[in-house]
Write a protein that holds these residues in place. Structure first.
Motif, PDB file in Angstrom:
ATOM      1  N   ALA A 168       0.838  -1.205   0.000  1.00  0.00           N
ATOM      2  CA  ALA A 168       0.000   0.000   0.000  1.00  0.00           C
ATOM      3  C   ALA A 168       0.868   1.249   0.000  1.00  0.00           C
ATOM      4  CB  ALA A 168      -0.937   0.001   1.209  1.00  0.00           C
ATOM      5  N   ALA A 169       1.879   1.270   0.857  1.00  0.00           N
ATOM      6  CA  ALA A 169       2.753   2.441   0.938  1.00  0.00           C
ATOM      7  C   ALA A 169       3.470   2.678  -0.388  1.00  0.00           C
ATOM      8  CB  ALA A 169       3.767   2.257   2.070  1.00  0.00           C
ATOM      9  N   ALA A 170       3.976   1.615  -0.995  1.00  0.00           N
ATOM     10  CA  ALA A 170       4.682   1.745  -2.274  1.00  0.00           C
ATOM     11  C   ALA A 170       3.752   2.264  -3.366  1.00  0.00           C
ATOM     12  CB  ALA A 170       5.290   0.401  -2.681  1.00  0.00           C
ATOM     13  N   GLN A 171       2.534   1.738  -3.395  1.00  0.00           N
ATOM     14  CA  GLN A 171       1.574   2.164  -4.419  1.00  0.00           C
ATOM     15  C   GLN A 171       1.212   3.632  -4.250  1.00  0.00           C
ATOM     16  OE1 GLN A 171       0.799   0.166  -6.831  1.00  0.00           O
ATOM     17  NE2 GLN A 171      -0.778   1.329  -7.847  1.00  0.00           N
TER      18      GLN A 171
ATOM     19  N   GLU B 248       8.641   9.894   3.413  1.00  0.00           N
ATOM     20  CA  GLU B 248       8.562   9.830   4.874  1.00  0.00           C
ATOM     21  C   GLU B 248       7.281   9.128   5.329  1.00  0.00           C
ATOM     22  OE1 GLU B 248       8.713  12.820   8.738  1.00  0.00           O
ATOM     23  OE2 GLU B 248       8.778  13.664   6.727  1.00  0.00           O
ATOM     24  N   TRP B 249       6.148   9.533   4.751  1.00  0.00           N
ATOM     25  CA  TRP B 249       4.875   8.913   5.102  1.00  0.00           C
ATOM     26  C   TRP B 249       4.847   7.459   4.670  1.00  0.00           C
ATOM     27  CZ3 TRP B 249       0.973   9.875   8.185  1.00  0.00           C
ATOM     28  CH2 TRP B 249       0.809  11.164   8.660  1.00  0.00           C
ATOM     29  N   ALA B 250       5.333   7.180   3.469  1.00  0.00           N
ATOM     30  CA  ALA B 250       5.335   5.807   2.966  1.00  0.00           C
ATOM     31  C   ALA B 250       6.157   4.899   3.871  1.00  0.00           C
ATOM     32  CB  ALA B 250       5.860   5.772   1.540  1.00  0.00           C
TER      33      ALA B 250
ATOM     34  N   ALA C 143      13.496  -1.402  -0.147  1.00  0.00           N
ATOM     35  CA  ALA C 143      12.349  -2.261  -0.455  1.00  0.00           C
ATOM     36  C   ALA C 143      11.774  -1.920  -1.829  1.00  0.00           C
ATOM     37  CB  ALA C 143      11.276  -2.132   0.621  1.00  0.00           C
ATOM     38  N   LEU C 144      11.689  -0.630  -2.154  1.00  0.00           N
ATOM     39  CA  LEU C 144      11.224  -0.233  -3.485  1.00  0.00           C
ATOM     40  C   LEU C 144      12.130  -0.803  -4.569  1.00  0.00           C
ATOM     41  CD1 LEU C 144      10.210   3.537  -3.123  1.00  0.00           C
ATOM     42  CD2 LEU C 144       8.688   1.564  -3.400  1.00  0.00           C
TER      43      LEU C 144
END
Length: 83
Positions: A31-34, A44-46, A60-61
């Motif tokens: 979800a964060a990556a998307q 930062e938020w991701a 990780a990306l």
């Protein structure tokens, strides 16, 4: 922190060969990556959503084959025009 409850098939962790905790981490990272890729949230938020620091989020990306940095070409053109 806000908590969400998502109903998934009970066998999903077994199908994915992971524990429920690993599935939780994978879903948060996905979800964060998307959202980061769509430009909806910052690195930062991701990273915070994924439960990682920024360096580990960027790594990780890279493992996921996703771009680590988002470039707004209009902003870049404006910055280059300043020189």
């Amino acid at each position: 922190m806000t908590q969400l409850c998502i109903e998934l098939p009970e066998a999903l962790p077994a199908v994915l060969h992971c524990s429920a905790d690993e599935l939780d981490r994978e879903l948060r990272l996905a979800a964060a990556a998307q959202w980061y890729q769509y430009g909806r949230i910052s690195q930062e938020w991701a990273a915070a959503i994924a439960g990682l620091d920024r360096t580990d989020f960027l790594l990780a990306l890279a493992r996921m084959g996703k771009d680590s940095f988002q470039v707004d070409f209009e902003d870049l053109d404006r910055e280059l025009a300043r020189d």
